[in-house]
Design a protein around this motif. Structure first.
Motif, PDB file in Angstrom:
ATOM      1  N   ASN A  72       0.703  -1.283  -0.040  1.00 12.70           N
ATOM      2  CA  ASN A  72      -0.066   0.046  -0.115  1.00 12.70           C
ATOM      3  C   ASN A  72       0.883   1.243   0.035  1.00 12.70           C
ATOM      4  N   PRO A 111       0.066   4.433  -5.868  1.00  9.35           N
ATOM      5  CA  PRO A 111      -1.233   4.968  -6.675  1.00  9.35           C
ATOM      6  C   PRO A 111      -2.368   3.817  -6.520  1.00  9.35           C
ATOM      7  N   ARG A 112      -2.198   2.591  -6.050  1.00 11.87           N
ATOM      8  CA  ARG A 112      -3.088   1.773  -5.488  1.00 11.87           C
ATOM      9  C   ARG A 112      -2.413   0.640  -5.008  1.00 11.87           C
ATOM     10  N   PRO A 113      -3.050  -0.256  -4.465  1.00 14.25           N
ATOM     11  CA  PRO A 113      -2.239  -1.403  -3.781  1.00 14.25           C
ATOM     12  C   PRO A 113      -1.817  -2.381  -5.036  1.00 14.25           C
ATOM     13  N   LEU A 157      -6.415  -8.866  -2.264  1.00 17.97           N
ATOM     14  CA  LEU A 157      -7.043  -7.694  -2.034  1.00 17.97           C
ATOM     15  C   LEU A 157      -7.991  -7.785  -1.217  1.00 17.97           C
ATOM     16  N   ASN A 161      -6.205  -7.579   2.186  1.00 20.62           N
ATOM     17  CA  ASN A 161      -5.775  -6.318   2.500  1.00 20.62           C
ATOM     18  C   ASN A 161      -6.754  -5.277   2.681  1.00 20.62           C
ATOM     19  N   ASP A 162      -8.081  -5.467   2.182  1.00 23.93           N
ATOM     20  CA  ASP A 162      -9.221  -4.586   2.500  1.00 23.93           C
ATOM     21  C   ASP A 162      -9.467  -4.712   4.176  1.00 23.93           C
TER      22      ASP A 162
END
Length: 253
Positions: free
Chosen positions: A96, A115-117, A157, A160-161
């Motif tokens: 991240n 910019p994004r994971p 992902l 990750n969230d």
């Protein structure tokens, strides 16, 4: 005297024993700490107890939101019963913020928001130093199929969230983490599940206000007492009494 258990595998931080039920293993968390592919080693009292409890907490949280994983139940302070899986020979890394090897590779200041994971892979091989590999390598060498990789990214992902939200709620920034994925078969149907562990050994965690590191970088970079850092993570997550300043094993249920 209890019969001697059959050891299946011993890694740097854990030992796997034959399970008490068919298709299971007992995962034992050691106090050993290693860094730089085991070039730096130490025994950190209480680390295994904390990681067992923390990994249980995170795996149960994933189960509650429908993310499949190998965890069945915690047996005692250092052991948990897990489902036996066939490990995909990859470390799946989700980033991240820039840190560690990514900062070195791209010249980014540590802590830079990405910019994004970003999901990347390394080939699990200690002798080679777990080299970073591309999807092309993974498919060509048969470590996983394209469908597997799509499923792995989806799992990573979702983890990750979940982790980002949990840590954010207790004032901790999830910089990056790594997970392992295992294959399991239900009759003839193969599916992928989260395996290994989720703990400060496998995450980079920074205090949101101070930037203090609460993960294995404390050991890697000689930044203080590793057990104190892991205890602070457990305390914030409500797994230890609020006034805990150092590990007291009896305080962890």
């Amino acid at each position: 005297m209890a019969p001697r258990r059959k050891k299946i595998y011993e890694g740097k931080a854990k030992i796997l024993y034959e399970g008490t039920e068919p298709g299971t293993l007992v995962q034992y968390f050691k106090d050993d700490a290693t860094a730089f592919n085991a070039q730096k080693k130490a025994v950190i009292e209480g680390k295994g107890v904390l990681n067992n409890r923390l990994s249980e907490f995170f795996m149960n949280g994933l189960t509650n939101i429908g993310v499949p994983n190998h965890f069945i139940r915690r047996i005692n302070m250092r052991e948990q019963l897990i489902r036996q899986v066939e490990i995909v020979p990859l470390e799946v890394i989700v980033r991240n913020f820039a840190a560690g090897s990514l900062s070195k590779r791209l010249g980014l200041e540590e802590g830079t928001l990405l910019p994004r994971p970003i999901v990347e892979y390394s080939f699990k091989n200690d002798e080679l130093g777990d080299p970073m590999v591309s999807e092309e390598y993974i498919i060509a060498f048969g470590w996983a199929t394209q469908q597997d990789l799509d499923d792995i990214v989806s799992l990573a992902l979702r983890v990750n969230d979940f982790l980002s939200g949990v840590f954010y709620g207790v004032g901790i920034k999830l910089i990056d983490f790594k997970i392992e994925i295992g294959r399991v078969w239900d009759n003839d149907f193969m599916r992928l599940i989260v395996a290994d562990e989720i703990s400060p050994d496998s995450c980079r965690l920074w205090d949101m206000k101070t930037g203090q590191k609460l993960d294995k970088d404390v050991f890697r970079r000689d930044l203080g007492n590793l057990t104190d850092a892991y205890t602070e993570v457990a305390r914030r997550l409500g797994l230890m009494p609020a006034n805990t300043t150092s590990l007291k094993p009896t305080a962890i249920n």
